[in-house]
Design a protein around this motif. Structure first.
Motif, mmCIF file in Angstrom:
data_model
loop_
_atom_site.group_PDB
_atom_site.id
_atom_site.type_symbol
_atom_site.label_atom_id
_atom_site.label_comp_id
_atom_site.label_asym_id
_atom_site.label_seq_id
_atom_site.Cartn_x
_atom_site.Cartn_y
_atom_site.Cartn_z
ATOM 1 N N THR A 188 0.857 -1.188 0.000
ATOM 2 C CA THR A 188 0.000 0.000 0.000
ATOM 3 C C THR A 188 0.886 1.229 0.000
ATOM 4 O OG1 THR A 188 -1.650 -1.215 1.277
ATOM 5 C CG2 THR A 188 -1.883 1.176 1.162
ATOM 6 N N ILE A 189 0.823 2.015 -1.082
ATOM 7 C CA ILE A 189 1.715 3.155 -1.271
ATOM 8 C C ILE A 189 1.010 4.450 -0.867
ATOM 9 C CG2 ILE A 189 3.070 4.442 -2.972
ATOM 10 C CD1 ILE A 189 3.272 1.884 -4.595
ATOM 11 N N ASP A 190 1.755 5.318 -0.171
ATOM 12 C CA ASP A 190 1.253 6.639 0.202
ATOM 13 C C ASP A 190 1.550 7.615 -0.940
ATOM 14 O OD1 ASP A 190 0.600 9.068 1.295
ATOM 15 O OD2 ASP A 190 1.555 8.687 3.227
ATOM 16 N N VAL A 256 11.030 0.555 0.139
ATOM 17 C CA VAL A 256 9.573 0.450 0.032
ATOM 18 C C VAL A 256 8.902 0.884 1.328
ATOM 19 C CG1 VAL A 256 7.662 -1.176 -0.288
ATOM 20 C CG2 VAL A 256 9.706 -1.379 -1.702
ATOM 21 N N SER A 257 9.519 0.577 2.463
ATOM 22 C CA SER A 257 8.936 0.955 3.750
ATOM 23 C C SER A 257 8.887 2.467 3.934
ATOM 24 C CB SER A 257 9.724 0.323 4.896
ATOM 25 O OG SER A 257 11.081 0.743 4.860
ATOM 26 N N ASP A 258 9.708 3.236 3.195
ATOM 27 C CA ASP A 258 9.696 4.695 3.298
ATOM 28 C C ASP A 258 8.500 5.319 2.584
ATOM 29 O OD1 ASP A 258 12.092 4.693 4.735
ATOM 30 O OD2 ASP A 258 13.302 4.755 2.910
ATOM 31 N N ILE A 259 7.915 4.615 1.636
ATOM 32 C CA ILE A 259 6.821 5.204 0.853
ATOM 33 C C ILE A 259 5.494 4.471 1.044
ATOM 34 C CG2 ILE A 259 8.377 6.089 -0.925
ATOM 35 C CD1 ILE A 259 7.688 3.642 -2.600
ATOM 36 N N GLY A 260 5.472 3.374 1.838
ATOM 37 C CA GLY A 260 4.228 2.648 2.040
ATOM 38 C C GLY A 260 4.383 1.538 3.053
ATOM 39 N N THR A 261 3.387 0.660 3.091
ATOM 40 C CA THR A 261 3.376 -0.458 4.026
ATOM 41 C C THR A 261 3.180 -1.761 3.262
ATOM 42 O OG1 THR A 261 0.991 -0.231 4.370
ATOM 43 C CG2 THR A 261 2.445 0.952 5.894
ATOM 44 N N VAL A 262 3.701 -2.842 3.862
ATOM 45 C CA VAL A 262 3.590 -4.179 3.271
ATOM 46 C C VAL A 262 2.845 -5.073 4.251
ATOM 47 C CG1 VAL A 262 4.838 -6.133 2.308
ATOM 48 C CG2 VAL A 262 5.777 -3.824 2.069
#
Length: 429
Positions: A188-190, A256-262
């Motif tokens: 899920t990307i912010d 990836v963790s800097d711009i969204g969640t997994v």
């Protein structure tokens, strides 16, 4: 002509008996060879082409997938007509061939034509053929009884263990899984963070896709020992995805963790499978191939289930929801009882009215011989034994019995008249 046949048969009764015995033995083998099913297969001779393009509207699927494929497939040889159906993210095309066309020949023609459509379809879209089964090929449904296991784990067992094992059974075209959750990693990307780091969704997708791969290097020797170089890059956990670099900012990696969640989740579902109101279940549908024996396929699948059950986790068992084999057994048993009842009733009627056991025996013998010969014809015309064909045989037995009774009574009458005239002439003399 009929009188000549009757006269020849009477003069060569042993030949007639041996021919009848030979036909009866041939018919017994034909009964064992004839495929048995509960219902007749009246489905059309068709090949299904399924194409998936998720996220697209039905109109877009119709314009870019269904229409170009239908127009291309209409020129196939021996095709009666082509049907199509477009829905959200999916396209179904049904190519209906003539009834006498071999189904595997038809599938080859469809594959040849589909190979020429790669340049006209959107990138990444690949049409696939449906299973080589009929509309009545669903011979067995089963579910996994696992009260202490979540639906995602049950679906994983079904897709990666049970399905592959049951597909190896002879006569099975496909094991269609249903129910539960198909596990997947969801990112899920912010959008605000994407804008801040000046990245795009395509870059994130490309980064994840390129880092979920393995590649091989060359072989080199050192100290008389050969070494093979390879890179291991398959993603194994959510943490691996979170740590993937997407870009950099002033020399610092952007993960990836800097711009969204997994997170681990299930694929979006369009429905659920509930059994007897007791909650959701996971299971599969056994689809039978064209021309197979439904009774033999179901028995082989159930035998394979016993082997597969030994490898299931503790507490997980098979629960058969629908079994065509039980319906077949009931149908065949009903026909057997009908035949026995007809033979008994015929014997009683003949003995009661004629008081002649030989006449009754000749009529009773006609029934099994005629049934055996009918199965020879069923195999010759590629007709399976089902409720319709077996009921037709049972009804035809009544006609055979009537003919036998009439012929026996007529012969008995003529013999009696001849005996009476001979006795009267001898008395007068």
């Amino acid at each position: 002509m009929v009188h000549y046949i009757i006269d020849w048969s009477l003069r060569n009764r042993f030949i007639v008996l041996f021919l009848s015995l030979g036909l009866f033995i041939w018919g017994v083998f034909a009964v064992k060879k004839n495929p048995i099913d509960a219902i007749p297969d009246l489905s059309e001779n068709q090949v299904i082409v399924f194409t998936e393009w998720m996220g697209r509207s039905p109109q877009l699927v119709e314009d870019q997938l269904t229409y170009p494929m239908v127009t291309n497939l209409q020129g196939l040889p021996r095709v009666k007509y082509v049907r199509a159906n477009s829905m959200f993210g999916m396209s179904f095309i049904y190519i209906i061939f003539e009834d006498d066309v071999d189904i595997y020949w038809a599938r080859e023609r469809v594959l040849e034509r589909l190979s020429t459509l790669n340049n006209t379809l959107p990138q990444g879209v690949t049409p696939t053929l449906g299973p080589d089964g009929t509309g009545v090929g669903h011979v067995l449904w089963y579910t996994l009884a696992a009260p202490d296991m979540d639906l995602g784990e049950q679906r994983a067992i079904q897709d990666w263990y049970v399905k592959f094992a049951l597909q190896n059974v002879s006569g099975v075209s496909e094991i269609a899984s249903f129910g539960g959750f198909q596990k997947q990693y969801q990112v899920t990307i912010d959008p605000n963070k994407l804008l801040y780091y000046k990245l795009s969704v395509a870059q994130v997708i490309q980064a994840i896709r390129s880092n979920n791969n393995e590649s091989g290097g060359r072989k080199f020797e050192m100290s008389d020992i050969g070494y093979i170089i390879k890179t291991s890059g398959y993603l194994a956990s959510m943490q691996d995805i979170e740590q993937l670099p997407v870009g950099n900012q002033q020399g610092n990696p952007i993960t990836v963790s800097d711009i969204g969640t997994v997170q681990m989740t299930g694929e979006p579902r369009l429905g659920i499978f509930d059994q007897n109101g007791e909650g959701e279940r996971v299971g599969g549908i056994v689809v039978m191939r064209y021309g197979e024996n439904a009774a033999a396929v179901t028995e082989n699948v159930k035998a394979k289930m016993k082997e597969v059950a030994k490898g299931l986790p503790k507490g997980v068992t098979f629960d058969i929801v629908y079994d065509r084999g039980e319906l077949i057994k009931e149908s065949v048993s009903s026909i057997k009882h009908t035949l026995i009842e007809e033979m008994v009733v015929v014997s009683l009627i003949v003995i009661l009215f004629l008081f002649h056991w030989r006449s009754a025996l000749s009529i009773i013998i006609q029934i099994p011989v005629t049934i055996a010969i009918s199965f020879i014809l069923l195999n010759a015309f590629d007709i399976s034994s089902n409720i319709m064909s077996l009921t037709g045989i049972a009804l035809a037995i009544g006609v055979i019995v009537d003919n036998g009774i009439i012929m026996s009574e007529n012969a008995y009458k003529h013999l009696a008249e001849r005996y009476h005239s001979t006795h009267q002439a001898s008395t007068e003399a």
